[in-house]
Design a protein around this motif. Structure first.
Motif, PDB file in Angstrom:
ATOM      1  N   PRO B 266      45.237  36.819  38.865  1.00  0.00           N
ATOM      2  CA  PRO B 266      44.507  35.853  38.040  1.00  0.00           C
ATOM      3  C   PRO B 266      45.260  35.529  36.753  1.00  0.00           C
ATOM      4  CG  PRO B 266      43.496  38.008  37.882  1.00  0.00           C
ATOM      5  CD  PRO B 266      44.583  38.125  38.902  1.00  0.00           C
ATOM      6  N   TYR B 267      44.855  34.453  36.107  1.00  0.00           N
ATOM      7  CA  TYR B 267      45.503  33.988  34.901  1.00  0.00           C
ATOM      8  C   TYR B 267      44.423  33.494  33.956  1.00  0.00           C
ATOM      9  CZ  TYR B 267      48.342  30.731  32.051  1.00  0.00           C
ATOM     10  OH  TYR B 267      48.945  30.054  31.027  1.00  0.00           O
ATOM     11  N   ALA B 268      44.392  34.027  32.746  1.00  0.00           N
ATOM     12  CA  ALA B 268      43.399  33.569  31.776  1.00  0.00           C
ATOM     13  C   ALA B 268      44.135  33.163  30.514  1.00  0.00           C
ATOM     14  CB  ALA B 268      42.389  34.672  31.467  1.00  0.00           C
ATOM     15  N   ALA B 269      43.818  31.995  29.991  1.00  0.00           N
ATOM     16  CA  ALA B 269      44.485  31.495  28.789  1.00  0.00           C
ATOM     17  C   ALA B 269      43.424  30.953  27.836  1.00  0.00           C
ATOM     18  CB  ALA B 269      45.501  30.424  29.149  1.00  0.00           C
ATOM     19  N   PRO B 270      42.701  31.855  27.137  1.00  0.00           N
ATOM     20  CA  PRO B 270      41.663  31.379  26.219  1.00  0.00           C
ATOM     21  C   PRO B 270      42.274  30.631  25.043  1.00  0.00           C
ATOM     22  CG  PRO B 270      41.961  33.747  25.986  1.00  0.00           C
ATOM     23  CD  PRO B 270      42.808  33.323  27.149  1.00  0.00           C
ATOM     24  N   ILE B 292      39.722  39.303  28.954  1.00  0.00           N
ATOM     25  CA  ILE B 292      40.642  40.377  29.345  1.00  0.00           C
ATOM     26  C   ILE B 292      40.270  40.948  30.710  1.00  0.00           C
ATOM     27  CG2 ILE B 292      41.260  41.026  26.978  1.00  0.00           C
ATOM     28  CD1 ILE B 292      39.405  43.421  27.249  1.00  0.00           C
ATOM     29  N   SER B 293      38.982  40.909  31.060  1.00  0.00           N
ATOM     30  CA  SER B 293      38.598  41.413  32.380  1.00  0.00           C
ATOM     31  C   SER B 293      38.823  40.354  33.457  1.00  0.00           C
ATOM     32  CB  SER B 293      37.132  41.838  32.378  1.00  0.00           C
ATOM     33  OG  SER B 293      36.961  42.917  31.493  1.00  0.00           O
ATOM     34  N   LEU B 294      38.693  39.079  33.060  1.00  0.00           N
ATOM     35  CA  LEU B 294      39.007  38.018  34.027  1.00  0.00           C
ATOM     36  C   LEU B 294      40.500  38.005  34.333  1.00  0.00           C
ATOM     37  CD1 LEU B 294      36.741  35.121  32.820  1.00  0.00           C
ATOM     38  CD2 LEU B 294      36.618  36.350  34.976  1.00  0.00           C
ATOM     39  N   ALA B 295      41.308  38.560  33.399  1.00  0.00           N
ATOM     40  CA  ALA B 295      42.757  38.628  33.621  1.00  0.00           C
ATOM     41  C   ALA B 295      43.160  39.968  34.222  1.00  0.00           C
ATOM     42  CB  ALA B 295      43.489  38.406  32.301  1.00  0.00           C
ATOM     43  N   HIS B 296      42.180  40.787  34.615  1.00  0.00           N
ATOM     44  CA  HIS B 296      42.472  42.093  35.216  1.00  0.00           C
ATOM     45  C   HIS B 296      43.399  41.920  36.425  1.00  0.00           C
ATOM     46  CE1 HIS B 296      41.885  46.166  36.619  1.00  0.00           C
ATOM     47  NE2 HIS B 296      41.318  45.752  37.731  1.00  0.00           N
ATOM     48  N   ARG B 297      44.437  42.734  36.486  1.00  0.00           N
ATOM     49  CA  ARG B 297      45.475  42.659  37.536  1.00  0.00           C
ATOM     50  C   ARG B 297      46.230  41.330  37.501  1.00  0.00           C
ATOM     51  NH1 ARG B 297      46.185  47.839  38.800  1.00  0.00           N
ATOM     52  NH2 ARG B 297      44.203  48.846  39.059  1.00  0.00           N
ATOM     53  N   GLY B 298      46.152  40.633  36.373  1.00  0.00           N
ATOM     54  CA  GLY B 298      46.876  39.373  36.271  1.00  0.00           C
ATOM     55  C   GLY B 298      47.410  39.197  34.862  1.00  0.00           C
ATOM     56  N   VAL B 299      47.435  37.947  34.402  1.00  0.00           N
ATOM     57  CA  VAL B 299      48.100  37.604  33.154  1.00  0.00           C
ATOM     58  C   VAL B 299      47.082  37.083  32.141  1.00  0.00           C
ATOM     59  CG1 VAL B 299      49.808  36.081  32.091  1.00  0.00           C
ATOM     60  CG2 VAL B 299      50.230  37.054  34.361  1.00  0.00           C
ATOM     61  N   LEU B 300      47.130  37.628  30.930  1.00  0.00           N
ATOM     62  CA  LEU B 300      46.353  37.073  29.814  1.00  0.00           C
ATOM     63  C   LEU B 300      47.348  36.411  28.872  1.00  0.00           C
ATOM     64  CD1 LEU B 300      43.629  36.812  28.271  1.00  0.00           C
ATOM     65  CD2 LEU B 300      44.298  38.847  27.016  1.00  0.00           C
ATOM     66  N   PHE B 301      47.245  35.096  28.732  1.00  0.00           N
ATOM     67  CA  PHE B 301      48.200  34.353  27.905  1.00  0.00           C
ATOM     68  C   PHE B 301      47.500  33.879  26.642  1.00  0.00           C
ATOM     69  CE2 PHE B 301      50.386  30.075  27.257  1.00  0.00           C
ATOM     70  CZ  PHE B 301      51.353  30.625  26.417  1.00  0.00           C
ATOM     71  N   LEU B 302      47.993  34.313  25.492  1.00  0.00           N
ATOM     72  CA  LEU B 302      47.456  33.847  24.226  1.00  0.00           C
ATOM     73  C   LEU B 302      48.485  32.908  23.594  1.00  0.00           C
ATOM     74  CD1 LEU B 302      45.883  37.120  22.740  1.00  0.00           C
ATOM     75  CD2 LEU B 302      44.898  35.451  24.298  1.00  0.00           C
ATOM     76  N   ASP B 303      48.263  31.613  23.768  1.00  0.00           N
ATOM     77  CA  ASP B 303      49.167  30.615  23.192  1.00  0.00           C
ATOM     78  C   ASP B 303      48.826  30.491  21.715  1.00  0.00           C
ATOM     79  OD1 ASP B 303      51.183  28.841  23.194  1.00  0.00           O
ATOM     80  OD2 ASP B 303      50.179  27.304  24.406  1.00  0.00           O
ATOM     81  N   LEU B 333      25.370  50.617  28.411  1.00  0.00           N
ATOM     82  CA  LEU B 333      26.803  50.754  28.140  1.00  0.00           C
ATOM     83  C   LEU B 333      27.525  50.326  29.405  1.00  0.00           C
ATOM     84  CD1 LEU B 333      29.181  51.992  26.411  1.00  0.00           C
ATOM     85  CD2 LEU B 333      28.814  54.055  27.723  1.00  0.00           C
ATOM     86  N   THR B 334      28.353  49.296  29.292  1.00  0.00           N
ATOM     87  CA  THR B 334      29.050  48.825  30.479  1.00  0.00           C
ATOM     88  C   THR B 334      30.540  49.057  30.312  1.00  0.00           C
ATOM     89  OG1 THR B 334      29.005  46.654  29.478  1.00  0.00           O
ATOM     90  CG2 THR B 334      27.450  47.052  31.240  1.00  0.00           C
ATOM     91  N   SER B 335      31.224  49.193  31.423  1.00  0.00           N
ATOM     92  CA  SER B 335      32.659  49.401  31.402  1.00  0.00           C
ATOM     93  C   SER B 335      33.287  48.426  32.389  1.00  0.00           C
ATOM     94  CB  SER B 335      32.944  50.849  31.811  1.00  0.00           C
ATOM     95  OG  SER B 335      34.311  51.013  32.011  1.00  0.00           O
ATOM     96  N   TYR B 336      34.248  47.649  31.905  1.00  0.00           N
ATOM     97  CA  TYR B 336      34.899  46.683  32.784  1.00  0.00           C
ATOM     98  C   TYR B 336      36.383  46.986  32.858  1.00  0.00           C
ATOM     99  CZ  TYR B 336      30.703  43.849  32.472  1.00  0.00           C
ATOM    100  OH  TYR B 336      29.415  43.413  32.539  1.00  0.00           O
ATOM    101  N   PRO B 337      36.990  46.812  34.019  1.00  0.00           N
ATOM    102  CA  PRO B 337      38.437  47.000  34.103  1.00  0.00           C
ATOM    103  C   PRO B 337      39.149  45.889  33.349  1.00  0.00           C
ATOM    104  CG  PRO B 337      37.600  46.161  36.175  1.00  0.00           C
ATOM    105  CD  PRO B 337      36.398  46.446  35.308  1.00  0.00           C
ATOM    106  N   ALA B 338      40.267  46.214  32.706  1.00  0.00           N
ATOM    107  CA  ALA B 338      41.012  45.202  31.943  1.00  0.00           C
ATOM    108  C   ALA B 338      42.485  45.590  31.905  1.00  0.00           C
ATOM    109  CB  ALA B 338      40.447  45.074  30.534  1.00  0.00           C
ATOM    110  N   ARG B 339      43.071  45.774  33.102  1.00  0.00           N
ATOM    111  CA  ARG B 339      44.502  46.090  33.137  1.00  0.00           C
ATOM    112  C   ARG B 339      45.264  44.778  33.341  1.00  0.00           C
ATOM    113  NH1 ARG B 339      46.926  50.604  33.048  1.00  0.00           N
ATOM    114  NH2 ARG B 339      45.120  51.879  33.557  1.00  0.00           N
ATOM    115  N   PHE B 340      45.556  44.124  32.219  1.00  0.00           N
ATOM    116  CA  PHE B 340      46.183  42.810  32.282  1.00  0.00           C
ATOM    117  C   PHE B 340      47.578  42.883  31.690  1.00  0.00           C
ATOM    118  CE2 PHE B 340      43.806  43.384  28.420  1.00  0.00           C
ATOM    119  CZ  PHE B 340      44.684  42.994  27.427  1.00  0.00           C
ATOM    120  N   GLN B 341      48.362  41.855  32.023  1.00  0.00           N
ATOM    121  CA  GLN B 341      49.691  41.729  31.443  1.00  0.00           C
ATOM    122  C   GLN B 341      49.569  40.693  30.334  1.00  0.00           C
ATOM    123  OE1 GLN B 341      52.548  40.864  34.427  1.00  0.00           O
ATOM    124  NE2 GLN B 341      54.291  40.972  33.043  1.00  0.00           N
ATOM    125  N   LEU B 342      49.908  41.095  29.111  1.00  0.00           N
ATOM    126  CA  LEU B 342      49.694  40.226  27.954  1.00  0.00           C
ATOM    127  C   LEU B 342      50.941  39.386  27.684  1.00  0.00           C
ATOM    128  CD1 LEU B 342      47.920  39.407  25.521  1.00  0.00           C
ATOM    129  CD2 LEU B 342      48.949  41.286  24.259  1.00  0.00           C
TER     130      LEU B 342
END
Lengths: 120, 510
Positions: B266-270, B292-303, B333-342
């Protein structure tokens, strides 16, 4: 207005006849005071005084007859029952409020649903 | 007094719990009560279900109907309990046989017309149900494909309450009658479109190979965004386990296209106006997943990274280290995975020209420093690769030729490098260099040749302790791309330069 009152009156008469067949004794009908009106007061075979609320409908388009008996209505009925009991000259062993739903069918017959001891 | 029982699933974040919907019918004036910690949306289910049942031609019991959602102490949210509530009421009323209900979970929202509508979180809910040994899943017809991603349950799609009655009576519904929305495929941008920028392309390749975080720094218009957008295109496909995690999060936030396992990262670019809650996840009562969780196992791009609010950026620190985020809110209390590549992209100063050869910066020196300081030390320390980009000269563009290497060719090398990592690291359960914890890196893996280069950098104060590990991880990725058994001194030197963002990175080592 008249037609509606007639449906109500027919329902009350029907319930009174139905209860008498089962050994209940009708104490009074359409008792009124400032706070409102009681349709029917009966004495059931166990000797308990029962304040009866009768709801009549000639169709289910607006829901079943008993649905018209809301929480507020039950609370008012219980207060009315207490007022009636204070004015009744004889000793009362037990007092209860029952609800009757009368549904008139097109062919002139009716079905009655009896709920004992309604709670608000 | 008649009883009916059906099962659904309560979701708090991704954590799913089986919920028993018990219905008792009888006694009292006709009234319907719903108990068991429902939220506002769920409380409205009472009126919605009554109307739906009436218009589907079934009767709602004219008695006191008590609906209990058990375990009663678990907070329950959402509209997906409707179908289970109706099934339990109809079963209590004797309108449908209850045989199948004991071994099924039911999910779906009903409309006033008696139709069954899609809901969020079908995938995590069905996953949990299968884990608990439930054999059948009854879901909205439009989400049959999503529920079938889970192995081990028979999935029945229902489009209306009439279908529900048919399924419970053991009749089969023709599949063709249920319309499946088409699966959308996104077009992935290709690196072939990026002219020149050989160094940055190489940095991107190394980043892809080892799942390292990258920071692109340079004046406007040099291709920072173009490069970052193309990173997912050179990453390898997701494994089935990873893809299920990604699909579960997408299902939870209600993204429409969970039709098949998402094999592409996945790719997220907020946008930089994003709030902390939208980046990390948040919201009242029960927190929802963020970018960050939507980008889990993918890329989080902060332009335009310095334009982000400092709080939003700093909030990335812990998830960057842990690969997950814990969000405490009023009800749970919730826990979400967020292993993203920044991937960060930034200009060097407000006008964008500071330090650019041939560019004239018009900013006062303090403005340049203030701008650079918006990206804090702790964040930059977590970035593995700092890559400066320079504007291409016309001669350079001509020499580089019009077309760069296509993404497919680079992706091939990345897959090979990843294969080497999986092979080397499987003993400890990791799959990429970036994930390897420091102790394993230092004690279990063979030390790279030329480690003394790092000692020197540490003694000069150019490298933190975390920085040393990062350089070693980078060196491994470079060696993996080159097919070397362990990093050579040139790999360590390149890694060190990449880490520090030195201007003169020796491309492909010397």
């Amino acid at each position: 207005m008249d037609e509606r009152r007639e449906t109500g009156q027919r329902g009350e008469s029907l319930v009174a006849a139905y209860l008498e067949r089962r050994g209940w004794r009708v104490i009074c009908r359409n008792w009124r005071c400032d706070a409102g009106e009681i349709d029917l007061v009966c004495c059931d075979p166990d000797g308990a005084m029962v304040v009866c609320e009768v709801k009549s409908r000639s169709g289910v388009g607006y829901g079943s007859p008993l649905e018209a008996i809301t929480r507020d209505k039950v609370r008012r009925l219980r207060q009315l029952a207490a007022t009636w009991a204070r004015e009744y000259p004889e000793t009362i062993q037990a007092l209860r409020v029952d609800a009757f739903g009368v549904l008139w069918h097109v062919d002139g017959t009716a079905s009655v649903v009896h709920v004992r001891g309604v709670q608000p | 007094m008649r009883l009916g029982r059906a099962r659904s699933v309560g979701l708090i974040g991704l954590e799913a719990t089986l919920v028993d919907v018990e219905v008792s019918v009888g006694g009292g004036l006709p009234r319907t009560v719903l108990v068991g910690l429902p939220d506002a949306a769920l409380h409205e289910a009472r009126d919605r279900c009554r109307a739906a049942v009436a218009s589907a031609g079934f009767g709602w019991p004219e008695h006191l109907v008590t609906i209990n959602l058990s375990p009663a102490s678990l907070p329950k949210a959402g509209t997906h309990f409707d179908v289970a509530i109706i099934a339990a009421v109809l079963a209590a009323n004797g309108a449908v046989p209850s045989g199948l209900l004991a071994d099924s979970v039911l999910l779906g929202e009903v409309g006033l017309d008696g139709g069954v509508r899609p809901v969020r979180g079908v995938l995590p809910a069905v996953l949990a149900a299968v884990r608990e040994g439930i054999g059948h899943a009854i879901v909205p017809a439009q989400q049959v494909r999503e529920a079938r991603l889970v192995d081990g349950a028979r999935v029945h799609g229902i489009a209306s309450l009439a279908d529900l009655a048919a399924v419970l009576a053991g009749q089969s519904i023709p599949e063709a009658a249920t319309v499946q929305p088409p699966v959308r495929r996104e077009r992935v941008a290709d690196l072939i479109d990026v002219a020149g920028q050989l160094e940055a392309r190489w940095a991107l390749e190394v980043a892809a190979a080892g799942a390292h975080h990258v920071h692109f720094l340079g004046p406007p218009g040099v291709g920072k965004t173009l490069l970052a957008e193309r990173l997912p295109g050179i990453l390898p496909d997701l494994s089935t386990a990873d893809a299920l995690e990604v699909a579960a999060i997408r299902s939870l936030v209600g993204l429409p296209d969970v039709g098949e396992l998402p094999r592409r990262p996945p790719y997220a670019a907020p946008h930089h106006s994003a709030s902390v809650a939208s980046i990390t996840g948040g919201g009242s009562q029960i927190a929802r997943p963020g970018a960050i969780s939507l980008a889990h196992r993918g890329v989080l791009f902060l332009d335009e990274a310095p334009e982000f609010s400092p709080r939003a950026l700093e909030a990335l620190r812990t998830p960057l280290e842990l690969g997950r985020i814990e969000l405490a809110r009023a009800r749970a209390l919730t826990s979400y995975p967020a292993r993203f590549q920044l991937v960060l992209a930034s200009n060097p100063c407000p006008c964008g020209q500071a330090g650019t050869p041939g560019g004239v910066c018009t900013c006062p020196p303090m403005a340049v420093r203030r701008y650079a300081a918006r990206l804090s030390g702790p964040i930059l320390d977590r970035i593995d690769i700092a890559q400066r980009l320079r504007p291409m000269t016309r001669a350079y563009l001509r020499a580089a030729g019009s077309a760069g290497e296509p993404s497919a060719a680079i992706a091939g090398r990345v897959v090979e490098a990843r294969r080497r990592q999986v092979h080397r690291l499987r003993e400890w359960g990791w799959s990429t260099n970036a994930e390897v914890p420091g102790p394993v890196l230092r004690r279990k893996l063979p030390p790279p040749e030329g480690v003394e280069l790092l000692d020197e950098a540490v003694s000069r104060g150019q490298l933190s302790a975390r920085g040393v590990d990062k350089v070693v991880r980078l060196a491994w990725s470079i060696a993996d791309l080159a097919g070397a058994a362990r990093p050579r001194p040139s790999d360590v030197r390149t890694a060190l330069a990449m880490r520090r963002g030195d201007d003169a990175v020796e491309v492909r080592g010397g």
